[in-house]
Enzyme design. Structure first.
Site, PDB file in Angstrom:
ATOM      1  N   CYS A 394       0.898  -1.229   0.034  1.00  0.00           N
ATOM      2  CA  CYS A 394       0.049  -0.149   0.118  1.00  0.00           C
ATOM      3  C   CYS A 394       0.929   1.232   0.145  1.00  0.00           C
ATOM      4  O   CYS A 394       1.299   1.737  -0.936  1.00  0.00           O
ATOM      5  CB  CYS A 394      -0.939  -0.043   1.236  1.00  0.00           C
ATOM      6  N   HIS A 543      -3.688  -4.680   0.489  1.00  0.00           N
ATOM      7  CA  HIS A 543      -2.969  -5.303   1.445  1.00  0.00           C
ATOM      8  C   HIS A 543      -3.228  -6.916   1.242  1.00  0.00           C
ATOM      9  O   HIS A 543      -4.089  -7.280   1.807  1.00  0.00           O
ATOM     10  CB  HIS A 543      -3.813  -4.833   2.931  1.00  0.00           C
ATOM     11  N   GLU A 545      -1.522  -8.861   2.804  1.00  0.00           N
ATOM     12  CA  GLU A 545      -1.343  -9.602   4.259  1.00  0.00           C
ATOM     13  C   GLU A 545      -2.829  -9.986   4.817  1.00  0.00           C
ATOM     14  O   GLU A 545      -3.014 -10.908   5.383  1.00  0.00           O
ATOM     15  CB  GLU A 545      -0.743  -8.694   5.120  1.00  0.00           C
TER      16      GLU A 545
END
Ligand code: GLN
Length: 594
Positions: A394, A543, A545
């Site tokens: 990001c 993102h 993750e």
């Protein structure tokens, strides 16, 4: 055994103090009961008045997690998704702010037919309704509901009251588990049970009896204390579960299973056990692997800013990133040691950029605002010029674009509108739609949030990674190894700014590849350099993750870890200070306590 047909509810409530691992205990019980063949849903109840977690600084409450829908939540929701291996929805997250907002809006709209609107019954019943609604929409057998805070807090009383009413209506279908803490004061050297007894008494004063106690402590609980707690708290000794500090949170479901917690819970809920699924075998293998995956240690630097609260270093702000690295390290056959590096320290000259040589991979995670920005941009430059694997998440992708514009395109004034809206070259800018919202003072609603589709172009690092991953590319990938042609994937976003479309042509001409774009081609989703130029220089506007799961590591993180592993093999001696690595291990324990 008495038979009941109703849906089952397990409430998890904290005793003694916060931060002892209620979230991990709830998630782990979720994993365990799923493994026993039940469909489980997990609900997080946050007593704060924020309507969602989006406006909070990560040093307040840890990382802000984002669901597919775009709802911004507490980081516990991330743990729930990782432990259940499933996407959660808005029904699975409740805050006091949400409840009050809804009730007040309903009152303003004459929704209560002229009644005097009060906390009891209106707020309480709204909460009960949401507990039941989450159970229905998830079509689950068992709901696990974690009530934030600690018994004795003023803020969570209404939620406990709602749980009490549910129990009163369905006595055989509702149980209460207290996750408590047993301190061992240094001078005494003895584990004390009294605070837990008080917490149980406090809960009883609300009309709620504790059925099971999960006793969190630095060490395991001995029989003597187990009996003492059982007698004082009026529960069976087998319902006092010892939960000492451990190295890895993914072992917790396994430890719970060894202590028969699953069966104890089922018995308390009046349901018969089912056959354990194969998934639990896979989980156990993963849990073992994550700890001991390899002696091949790879040093990863996370260059961020949300590390310090007072005298403590907290990695909670980047929890999902740390977990994603861990899963992919296991997938790549290495052990990741994460080093938290404060970007400001480069700017202040406290550390030299050349210290980056000792890492095998560098991550610049998401972030907001000005702090440490120049440090981060210079770190990215160093990684690019020295061929150190770099992964930007990001903000890390936006800064990577700025770095490229400044140092490769020679656009010295390149910047993001977030820091300098009057910069000569606004490489990162706000899109017109978001601009309108900010002008109206609507910061909460001005971000691109949640899951968006991106198209991934062939012959890129991103395409190779996603194309070989069944979760993103579909079953086809198994036979063909990788799918051919443009791929469509979905990833979760949380940002206000975008790469400015006006600079794309120049950036591409100078060698930067936008391997992922929005379906209309307007928004840049992934930037990368070709393998011929750099071993791994990749940034994502989203993102990744948030979608990394222990049983399904994220393909981009895995590609990054493989590149880091390769660097390690080319540069086997690690000179990274041991001290900072140990620091990370300590903070993991803190994270578990949360
Ligand atoms: N601050 C940047 C933006 O709002 C990046 C956000 C992030 O990293 N999550 O666009």
């Amino acid at each position: 055994m008495k038979k009941t047909a109703g849906h089952k509810y397990i409430f998890i409530i904290g005793g003694v103090m916060s931060g002892v691992g209620k979230g991990v205990a709830s998630s782990s019980l979720g994993t365990l009961l799923s493994a026993k063949g039940f469909r489980v849903n997990l609900v997080k109840v946050d007593p704060y008045l924020n309507v969602d977690a989006g406006t909070m600084n990560p040093t307040e409450h840890g990382e802000v997690f984002v669901l597919n829908s775009g709802l911004e939540t507490d980081q516990d929701m991330g743990n729930y998704e990782r432990f259940l291996g499933r996407d959660l929805t808005n029904d699975d997250y409740i805050t006091s702010g949400m409840i009050y907002k809804h009730v007040i809006e309903k009152e303003r709209a004459l929704g209560y037919g002229g009644k005097c609107v009060e906390a009891i019954p209106h707020i309480r019943d709204e909460i009960v309704g949401r507990f039941e609604h989450a159970a229905r929409t998830n079509k689950s057998d068992i709901s696990i509901l974690e009530i934030g805070g600690t018994v004795g807090d003023y803020q969570n009383i209404m939620f406990i009251e709602a749980a009490r009413v549910l129990k009163m209506r369905h006595p055989d279908d509702v149980i209460f588990i207290m996750v408590s803490y047993l301190p061992t004061p240094g001078k005494l050297g003895e584990m004390k049970t009294r605070p837990t007894q008080h917490a149980v008494q406090q809960l009883a004063s609300y009309g709620v009896n504790t059925d099971i106690i999960i006793a969190r402590a630095e060490t395991a609980l001995d029989e003597r204390r187990k009996t003492k707690i059982a007698v004082a708290c009026n529960i069976h000794p087998k319902c006092v579960i010892s939960a000492p500090d451990i190295e890895s949170i993914y072992d917790v479901p396994i430890n719970f299973d060894q202590d028969h917690l699953g069966n104890i819970v089922l018995e308390a809920l009046h349901i018969s056990p089912r056959k354990t699924t194969d998934e639990f075998k896979t989980w156990k293998k993963m849990a073992r692997g994550i700890k001991n995956s390899s002696h091949n240690q790879v040093d990863i630097a996370i260059v961020g800013k949300y590390f310090n609260t007072g005298d403590f270093t907290l990695t909670d702000a980047y929890l999902s990133v740390l977990e994603a690295v861990k899963f992919s390290a296991y997938a790549a056959g290495v052990k990741a040691v994460i080093h938290t590096v404060n970007a400001r320290d480069f700017e202040k000259g406290k550390i030299d950029y050349s210290s980056l040589d000792t890492y095998h991979g560098i991550i610049v995670p998401g972030g907001f605002g000005e702090t440490g920005i120049e440090g981060k941009i210079n770190v990215i430059r160093y990684a690019r010029e020295k061929g150190i694997p770099y992964f930007g998440l990001c903000y890390g992708m936006q800064l990577m674009t700025i770095e490229y514009a400044r140092n490769v395109l020679g656009l010295k004034g390149a910047n993001t509108a977030e820091i300098n809206p009057r910069a000569a070259h606004l490489l990162i800018d706000i899109m017109p739609e978001q601009k309108k919202k900010i002008a109206e003072g609507n910061y909460g609603g001005s971000m691109r949030l949640g899951a968006y589709t991106a198209q991934i172009f062939v012959d890129t690092i991103a395409h190779e990674a996603y194309g070989a991953d069944e979760r993103f590319a579909g079953k086809k990938s198994k036979k063909a190894k990788a799918v051919k042609g443009v791929l469509k994937i979905e990833e979760r976003h949380r940002h206000r700014y975008e790469v400015n479309p006006e600079y794309i042509e120049q950036l591409e001409a100078a060698g930067l590849i936008f391997s992922g774009k929005s379906p209309d081609g307007m928004l840049m989703e992934i930037a990368e350099l070709p393998l011929s130029v750099h071993p791994f220089f990749v940034g994502t506007q989203f993102h990744p993750e948030f979608l990394a799961r222990p049983l399904a590591p994220h393909p981009l993180f895995t590609a990054f870890m493989k590149a880091s592993k390769k660097r390690k093999s080319q540069q086997p001696v690690s000179v990274v200070e041991k001290e900072s690595a140990e620091e990370v291990l300590t903070t993991y324990t803190l994270a578990y306590r949360k």
